[in-house]
Design a protein around this motif. Structure first.
Motif, PDB file in Angstrom:
ATOM      1  N   ALA A 108       0.836  -1.197   0.000  1.00 16.32           N
ATOM      2  CA  ALA A 108       0.000   0.000   0.000  1.00 16.32           C
ATOM      3  C   ALA A 108       0.873   1.250   0.000  1.00 16.32           C
ATOM      4  N   ASP A 109       0.383   2.292  -0.640  1.00 18.58           N
ATOM      5  CA  ASP A 109       1.148   3.530  -0.758  1.00 18.58           C
ATOM      6  C   ASP A 109       0.908   4.478   0.407  1.00 18.58           C
ATOM      7  N   ASP A 110      -0.209   4.321   1.091  1.00 14.65           N
ATOM      8  CA  ASP A 110      -0.532   5.211   2.202  1.00 14.65           C
ATOM      9  C   ASP A 110      -1.737   4.622   2.912  1.00 14.65           C
ATOM     10  N   PHE A 111      -2.160   5.273   3.994  1.00 16.36           N
ATOM     11  CA  PHE A 111      -3.351   4.819   4.692  1.00 16.36           C
ATOM     12  C   PHE A 111      -4.099   6.028   5.237  1.00 16.36           C
ATOM     13  N   LEU A 112      -5.367   5.819   5.546  1.00 15.58           N
ATOM     14  CA  LEU A 112      -6.188   6.818   6.229  1.00 15.58           C
ATOM     15  C   LEU A 112      -6.918   6.114   7.357  1.00 15.58           C
ATOM     16  N   PRO A 113      -6.855   6.651   8.571  1.00 15.71           N
ATOM     17  CA  PRO A 113      -7.600   6.038   9.676  1.00 15.71           C
ATOM     18  C   PRO A 113      -9.087   6.317   9.556  1.00 15.71           C
ATOM     19  N   LYS A 114      -9.899   5.348   9.961  1.00 14.40           N
ATOM     20  CA  LYS A 114     -11.355   5.505   9.966  1.00 14.40           C
ATOM     21  C   LYS A 114     -11.821   5.926  11.357  1.00 14.40           C
ATOM     22  N   PRO A 115     -12.817   6.786  11.454  1.00 17.26           N
ATOM     23  CA  PRO A 115     -13.552   7.429  10.349  1.00 17.26           C
ATOM     24  C   PRO A 115     -12.672   8.425   9.605  1.00 17.26           C
ATOM     25  N   VAL A 116     -12.839   8.458   8.284  1.00 10.79           N
ATOM     26  CA  VAL A 116     -11.957   9.257   7.434  1.00 10.79           C
ATOM     27  C   VAL A 116     -12.291  10.743   7.569  1.00 10.79           C
ATOM     28  N   SER A 117     -11.247  11.529   7.834  1.00 11.88           N
ATOM     29  CA  SER A 117     -11.388  12.979   7.889  1.00 11.88           C
ATOM     30  C   SER A 117     -11.487  13.536   6.475  1.00 11.88           C
ATOM     31  N   ALA A 118     -12.490  14.387   6.236  1.00  6.78           N
ATOM     32  CA  ALA A 118     -12.651  15.007   4.918  1.00  6.78           C
ATOM     33  C   ALA A 118     -11.418  15.830   4.569  1.00  6.78           C
ATOM     34  N   GLU A 119     -10.824  16.479   5.552  1.00  6.02           N
ATOM     35  CA  GLU A 119      -9.636  17.304   5.320  1.00  6.02           C
ATOM     36  C   GLU A 119      -8.448  16.445   4.888  1.00  6.02           C
ATOM     37  N   ALA A 120      -8.258  15.311   5.581  1.00  6.23           N
ATOM     38  CA  ALA A 120      -7.144  14.418   5.231  1.00  6.23           C
ATOM     39  C   ALA A 120      -7.352  13.792   3.861  1.00  6.23           C
ATOM     40  N   LEU A 121      -8.594  13.409   3.542  1.00  2.00           N
ATOM     41  CA  LEU A 121      -8.896  12.831   2.232  1.00  2.00           C
ATOM     42  C   LEU A 121      -8.643  13.854   1.131  1.00  2.00           C
ATOM     43  N   THR A 122      -9.002  15.091   1.366  1.00  2.00           N
ATOM     44  CA  THR A 122      -8.772  16.153   0.385  1.00  2.00           C
ATOM     45  C   THR A 122      -7.286  16.294   0.083  1.00  2.00           C
ATOM     46  N   ALA A 123      -6.447  16.209   1.126  1.00  3.59           N
ATOM     47  CA  ALA A 123      -4.999  16.329   0.935  1.00  3.59           C
ATOM     48  C   ALA A 123      -4.459  15.186   0.083  1.00  3.59           C
ATOM     49  N   LYS A 124      -4.960  13.963   0.298  1.00  2.00           N
ATOM     50  CA  LYS A 124      -4.492  12.820  -0.494  1.00  2.00           C
ATOM     51  C   LYS A 124      -4.909  12.964  -1.962  1.00  2.00           C
ATOM     52  N   VAL A 125      -6.140  13.415  -2.187  1.00  3.46           N
ATOM     53  CA  VAL A 125      -6.613  13.599  -3.562  1.00  3.46           C
ATOM     54  C   VAL A 125      -5.774  14.666  -4.267  1.00  3.46           C
ATOM     55  N   ALA A 126      -5.493  15.752  -3.573  1.00  6.34           N
ATOM     56  CA  ALA A 126      -4.668  16.807  -4.164  1.00  6.34           C
ATOM     57  C   ALA A 126      -3.285  16.290  -4.524  1.00  6.34           C
ATOM     58  N   ALA A 127      -2.715  15.440  -3.668  1.00  5.99           N
ATOM     59  CA  ALA A 127      -1.393  14.874  -3.945  1.00  5.99           C
ATOM     60  C   ALA A 127      -1.423  13.993  -5.190  1.00  5.99           C
ATOM     61  N   MET A 128      -2.489  13.214  -5.357  1.00  6.97           N
ATOM     62  CA  MET A 128      -2.612  12.367  -6.530  1.00  6.97           C
ATOM     63  C   MET A 128      -2.716  13.192  -7.811  1.00  6.97           C
ATOM     64  N   ARG A 129      -3.456  14.293  -7.748  1.00  6.98           N
ATOM     65  CA  ARG A 129      -3.621  15.122  -8.945  1.00  6.98           C
ATOM     66  C   ARG A 129      -2.312  15.795  -9.341  1.00  6.98           C
ATOM     67  N   LEU A 130      -1.552  16.218  -8.365  1.00  5.65           N
ATOM     68  CA  LEU A 130      -0.266  16.862  -8.657  1.00  5.65           C
ATOM     69  C   LEU A 130       0.771  15.871  -9.172  1.00  5.65           C
ATOM     70  N   SER A 131       0.590  14.597  -8.858  1.00 10.02           N
ATOM     71  CA  SER A 131       1.610  13.604  -9.209  1.00 10.02           C
ATOM     72  C   SER A 131       1.822  13.490 -10.712  1.00 10.02           C
ATOM     73  N   ARG A 132       0.759  13.666 -11.499  1.00  8.71           N
ATOM     74  CA  ARG A 132       0.916  13.549 -12.953  1.00  8.71           C
ATOM     75  C   ARG A 132       1.725  14.713 -13.512  1.00  8.71           C
ATOM     76  N   GLU A 133       1.578  15.888 -12.917  1.00 12.73           N
ATOM     77  CA  GLU A 133       2.366  17.043 -13.354  1.00 12.73           C
ATOM     78  C   GLU A 133       3.835  16.868 -12.961  1.00 12.73           C
ATOM     79  N   ARG A 134       4.069  16.324 -11.776  1.00 18.31           N
ATOM     80  CA  ARG A 134       5.439  16.163 -11.299  1.00 18.31           C
ATOM     81  C   ARG A 134       6.229  15.140 -12.117  1.00 18.31           C
ATOM     82  N   ALA A 135       5.520  14.215 -12.768  1.00 17.88           N
ATOM     83  CA  ALA A 135       6.214  13.183 -13.543  1.00 17.88           C
ATOM     84  C   ALA A 135       7.104  13.798 -14.612  1.00 17.88           C
ATOM     85  N   TYR A 136       6.751  14.987 -15.089  1.00 17.02           N
ATOM     86  CA  TYR A 136       7.497  15.613 -16.172  1.00 17.02           C
ATOM     87  C   TYR A 136       8.472  16.676 -15.668  1.00 17.02           C
ATOM     88  N   ASP A 137       8.489  16.895 -14.362  1.00 17.26           N
ATOM     89  CA  ASP A 137       9.456  17.815 -13.778  1.00 17.26           C
ATOM     90  C   ASP A 137      10.778  17.096 -13.585  1.00 17.26           C
TER      91      ASP A 137
END
Length: 390
Positions: A108-137
């Motif tokens: 596994a690449d990471d984990f989130l404790p349950k119940p899942v915090s909306a704030e923590a989930l938002t941070a993980k989603v943002a990291a995933m979206r940025l990852s495609r841009e970073r691939a070319y940096d």
């Protein structure tokens, strides 16, 4: 997800794997608000069947599935051709380090404790979206390395050790691949490590070309055995230092010298061996938000944390660490020596997460380090020594 021409479409397909309908609905609500297309799946079999049809941006998976446990399902995803590079974020019971350990061992690449915090989930989603841009940096300054392998030792030990230092490694299995990688990524490379063992004169020709094109970038030449005098002389002339001979050096000394040439004056985090050291890690971001991750191994003065949301390099962190069997967390202070956010699609191999240089730890954690991470595994002092506050 990307369109046919490779441009981002703005929405990510996310698999949510949980046998609780309520949990799936709550996560779907959060993710939909974040602009994701959610595919709710009841269990491991449904996840694997859906993976045959499409590849998601990432997967959220509960560890405690009824039929096939989440760690087994994660392992199946990572072993599938379509899922090998899909990030998997496991959902675990809060405060249960042994569950996180199972997730880490399953890949596994990471984990989130349950119940899942909306704030923590938002941070993980943002990291995933940025990852495609970073691939070319380009990799962080001083971190891009081309490793021209001469055998399994270089890939498994030396390559892994360089990654452990936060470096971004391109692996070349032969001279043709090495030339192609050097031509394609030369501007993003900061150093070269070449094994001359199998074809010494051909490799030296490659080294000469690299030296001509990149005269100021570190060049490290090594061999697994003694080489003829002409090879030794040519190696010295090309890289300005003697050929490193594995037969004459212990593993820790060889690694120390390679790192010393690639990053002169640097202070390595790792030791001659990686010591498994599983613990749940919590830390505060600059904005005051609590992030989670898990350590997977340690060296005498460092901890290596896997997380999709690492803190910035140079940051000083206050840590809470909870190990299996502990009732109360340990506390520590650390400086981020390197930080690698995810880079999906990058040709460089690099660990996602951060390397922490431990500065202070409480007595409970110090006792665990004394027990499991012997200081004899550390490198011999090569440069200026640093006072420890252990």
């Amino acid at each position: 997800m990307n369109s046919a021409d490779g441009a981002p479409t703005g929405r990510d397909t996310v698999f949510v794997v949980d046998d609780s309908r309520t949990a799936r609905d709550v996560l779907r609500l959060h993710l939909t608000r974040l602009g994701c297309d959610v595919v709710p799946l009841e269990g491991a079999d449904a996840c694997m069947a859906e993976l045959e049809r499409r590849v998601p941006a990432f997967i959220l998976m509960d560890l405690r599935l009824e039929r096939t446990q989440g760690d087994e399902a994660c392992r199946a995803v990572k072993n599938h051709a379509a899922g090998r590079n899909v990030p998997v974020i496991m959902l675990t019971t809060a405060g249960e380090p042994h569950e996180v350990m199972h997730c880490g061992r399953a890949g596994a690449d990471d984990f989130l404790p349950k119940p899942v915090s909306a704030e923590a989930l938002t941070a993980k989603v943002a990291a995933m979206r940025l990852s495609r841009e970073r691939a070319y940096d380009r990799p962080p300054r001083g971190r891009g390395v081309l490793l021209v392998e001469g055998g399994r030792f270089l890939h498994t030990f030396l390559g892994g050790a360089l990654e452990h230092e936060g470096m971004h490694v391109l692996y070349a299995r032969d001279l043709d691949e090495a030339m192609a990688l050097a031509d394609a990524h030369g501007s993003r490379l900061d150093g070269f490590v070449l094994d001359v063992s199998r074809l010494p004169r051909e490799v030296l020709s490659l080294a000469a070309r690299l030296r001509e094109v990149h005269p100021r970038k570190p060049l490290v030449l090594l061999s697994r055995a003694e080489e003829p005098l002409d090879v030794l002389v040519r190696s010295q002339a090309l890289c300005g230092a003697p050929l490193l001979v594995k037969r004459n050096l212990g593993a820790d000394e060889l690694l120390s010298r390679v790192l010393g040439r690639l990053v002169p004056g640097g202070s390595p985090l790792r030791a001659a061996e990686r010591v498994p050291f599983f613990t749940v890690v919590e830390y505060l971001s600059a904005g005051g938000m609590t992030h989670s991750g898990f350590s997977h191994d340690a060296s005498p003065e460092a901890l290596f944390v896997r997380t999709l949301t690492p803190a910035r390099e140079g940051s000083r962190l206050a840590l809470k660490l909870l190990m299996a069997g502990q009732r109360t967390p340990s506390v520590a202070e650390a400086t981020v020596a390197w930080a690698n956010p995810p880079r999906l699609g990058s040709p460089f191999h690099a660990p996602v997460g951060m390397g922490l240089r431990l500065e202070r730890m409480d007595s409970q954690l110090a006792q665990q380090f004394v027990r499991f991470v012997p200081r004899s595994l550390g490198f011999l002092p090569a440069a200026a020594s640093r006072l420890s506050t252990f």
